[in-house]
Scaffold this motif. Structure first.
Motif, short mmCIF file in Angstrom:
data_model
loop_
_atom_site.label_atom_id
_atom_site.label_comp_id
_atom_site.label_asym_id
_atom_site.label_seq_id
_atom_site.Cartn_x
_atom_site.Cartn_y
_atom_site.Cartn_z
N ASP A 110 0.83 -1.20 0.00
CA ASP A 110 0.00 0.00 0.00
C ASP A 110 0.86 1.26 0.00
OD1 ASP A 110 -1.39 2.14 2.10
OD2 ASP A 110 -2.78 1.31 0.64
N HIS A 111 0.60 2.18 -0.94
CA HIS A 111 1.42 3.39 -1.05
C HIS A 111 1.40 4.22 0.23
CE1 HIS A 111 2.53 2.90 -5.16
NE2 HIS A 111 1.32 3.01 -5.64
N GLY A 112 0.23 4.39 0.80
CA GLY A 112 0.13 5.19 2.01
C GLY A 112 0.91 4.58 3.16
N VAL A 170 16.30 -1.53 6.98
CA VAL A 170 16.61 -1.56 5.55
C VAL A 170 15.30 -1.69 4.80
CG1 VAL A 170 17.69 -2.88 3.67
CG2 VAL A 170 18.91 -2.55 5.83
N VAL A 171 15.15 -0.93 3.73
CA VAL A 171 13.92 -0.99 2.94
C VAL A 171 14.24 -1.49 1.54
CG1 VAL A 171 12.00 0.33 1.94
CG2 VAL A 171 12.80 0.85 4.26
N PHE A 172 13.52 -2.53 1.16
CA PHE A 172 13.63 -3.14 -0.17
C PHE A 172 12.42 -2.73 -1.00
CE2 PHE A 172 11.91 -6.44 -2.87
CZ PHE A 172 12.98 -6.86 -3.64
N GLY A 173 12.64 -2.40 -2.26
CA GLY A 173 11.53 -2.04 -3.13
C GLY A 173 11.60 -2.75 -4.46
N SER A 174 10.45 -3.17 -4.96
CA SER A 174 10.37 -3.80 -6.28
C SER A 174 9.55 -2.91 -7.21
CB SER A 174 9.69 -5.18 -6.18
OG SER A 174 9.37 -5.68 -7.47
N SER A 175 10.07 -2.68 -8.41
CA SER A 175 9.34 -1.92 -9.41
C SER A 175 9.74 -2.41 -10.79
CB SER A 175 9.60 -0.42 -9.29
OG SER A 175 8.93 0.30 -10.31
N PHE A 176 8.82 -3.05 -11.50
CA PHE A 176 9.15 -3.62 -12.81
C PHE A 176 9.47 -2.53 -13.82
CE2 PHE A 176 8.05 -7.38 -10.84
CZ PHE A 176 8.04 -8.48 -11.68
N THR A 177 8.75 -1.40 -13.76
CA THR A 177 8.97 -0.32 -14.71
C THR A 177 10.01 0.68 -14.23
OG1 THR A 177 7.27 1.14 -13.79
CG2 THR A 177 6.57 -0.48 -15.45
N GLY A 178 10.19 0.77 -12.92
CA GLY A 178 11.08 1.78 -12.37
C GLY A 178 10.44 3.15 -12.32
N ARG A 179 9.14 3.22 -12.58
CA ARG A 179 8.46 4.52 -12.64
C ARG A 179 7.38 4.65 -11.58
NH1 ARG A 179 10.46 2.97 -17.26
NH2 ARG A 179 11.38 4.48 -18.68
N ASN A 180 7.55 3.93 -10.49
CA ASN A 180 6.63 4.04 -9.36
C ASN A 180 7.02 5.28 -8.56
OD1 ASN A 180 5.33 3.84 -6.86
ND2 ASN A 180 5.43 1.60 -6.84
N HIS A 181 6.33 6.39 -8.82
CA HIS A 181 6.73 7.66 -8.23
C HIS A 181 6.49 7.71 -6.72
CE1 HIS A 181 7.65 9.29 -12.12
NE2 HIS A 181 6.46 8.94 -12.58
N GLU A 182 5.53 6.94 -6.23
CA GLU A 182 5.32 6.86 -4.78
C GLU A 182 6.52 6.19 -4.12
OE1 GLU A 182 2.92 8.31 -3.28
OE2 GLU A 182 1.80 8.90 -5.07
#
Length: 299
Positions: free
Chosen positions: A174-176, A190-202
């Motif tokens: 959830d973005h919020g 430590v924070v891990f993030g997944s983004s297939f496009t790399g354009r998740n602005h949140e």
């Protein structure tokens, strides 16, 4: 059918859909114009109003009225919107010819998955993987961020793989919640993030906040994207997907493999702890479900 003066479409992403006239709202003459445009969008975006009118067998004023019916202020505006929307809608309006028998589909899916794994392996940044493993292994708390179907799955899978190795980890889709977690994160996180496009602005916003607060971040994403630029450690996955709109993305197999590689290396970083926790999990599964040790670990 709508009146000749009623606007059908007002934004460029909808223009291709309006031209396809799936709801039967265009007149016979307008359908001829739409067919001319969709038959060769490149031609339509470069042709003059007279050329398009001649190809459709109508008058130039008819073309002008047609453009206004589609929500464009003029023929020039129509061409601008058409050029923009073509990249969004054409491959969905006219999908490429694809295989459809069970045998063909099975071969296509498996082959694409194999190719994705091979290409990811060949290009894998092992230094970035090692940095990510070191951060996760030493972290007091790991948060995995991923939103949308595929990235949410990746975040959840990282949690699934790491909790059984003694890593304190929580996955959120959830973005919020991501923003609140980023604001509340303490040193040792430590924070891990997944983004297939790399354009998740949140996600970019959260990574920026975490960087300001000195909390390290890890991303699996495409090279040179906003998410990649915002993360401290980037494990790039850059794979072509092709034009088959019906096949699920094979890139997710590559992302899952990266998660497995990270988890395996985290397990090896502290083998005694990993073995102890895995043994405890297995004992409970044998006692309450399996009855012996021949089944999978417990996925």
């Amino acid at each position: 059918m709508n009146s000749p003066n009623e606007t059908i479409s007002q934004t460029s992403p909808e223009l291709i859909s309006a031209l396809s006239d799936e709801e039967g709202r265009l007149s016979t003459m307008e359908k001829r114009l739409a067919e001319v445009v969709l038959a060769d969008v490149t031609y339509a975006t470069n042709a003059s109003i007279t050329e398009i009118a001649a190809r459709a067998g109508v008058s130039p004023p008819t073309v002008t009225r047609f453009c206004r019916r589609l929500g464009c202020s003029s023929f020039s505006d129509f061409k601008v919107q058409l050029a923009r929307s073509a990249y969004v809608g054409l491959r969905y309006l006219k999908p490429e010819s694809v295989t459809s028998t069970p045998a063909e589909v099975a071969e296509d899916i498996v082959t694409k998955a194999q190719n994705a794994l091979f290409q990811m392996h060949r290009a894998l940044d092992l230094t970035a993987v090692e940095r990510a493993v070191a951060l996760i292994s030493e972290a007091q708390m790991v948060h995995a961020f991923g939103s949308g179907g595929n990235s949410a799955m990746i975040a959840n899978e990282l949690q699934n793989r790491l909790f059984r190795l003694g890593i304190r980890i929580s996955a959120s889709n959830d973005h919020g919640m991501h923003l609140m977690i980023a604001a509340a994160a303490e040193p040792g996180t430590v924070v891990f993030g997944s983004s297939f496009t790399g354009r998740n602005h949140e996600l970019v916003r959260c990574f920026g906040l975490l960087r300001e607060r000195g909390i390290p971040t890890i991303a699996i994403t495409q090279t040179g994207t906003p998410v990649a630029e915002a993360a401290d450690v980037v494990i790039p996955v850059d794979l072509p997907e092709g034009r088959n709109i019906f096949r699920a993305t094979s890139t997710r197999f590559a992302f899952l493999a990266v998660v497995d590689i990270i988890a395996n290396l985290v397990a090896y970083a502290d083998k005694p702890r990993s073995a102890r926790i895995l043994r405890g999990i297995k004992e409970q599964l044998i006692r309450h479900r399996d009855g012996d040790d021949r089944q999978l670990l417990g996925d």
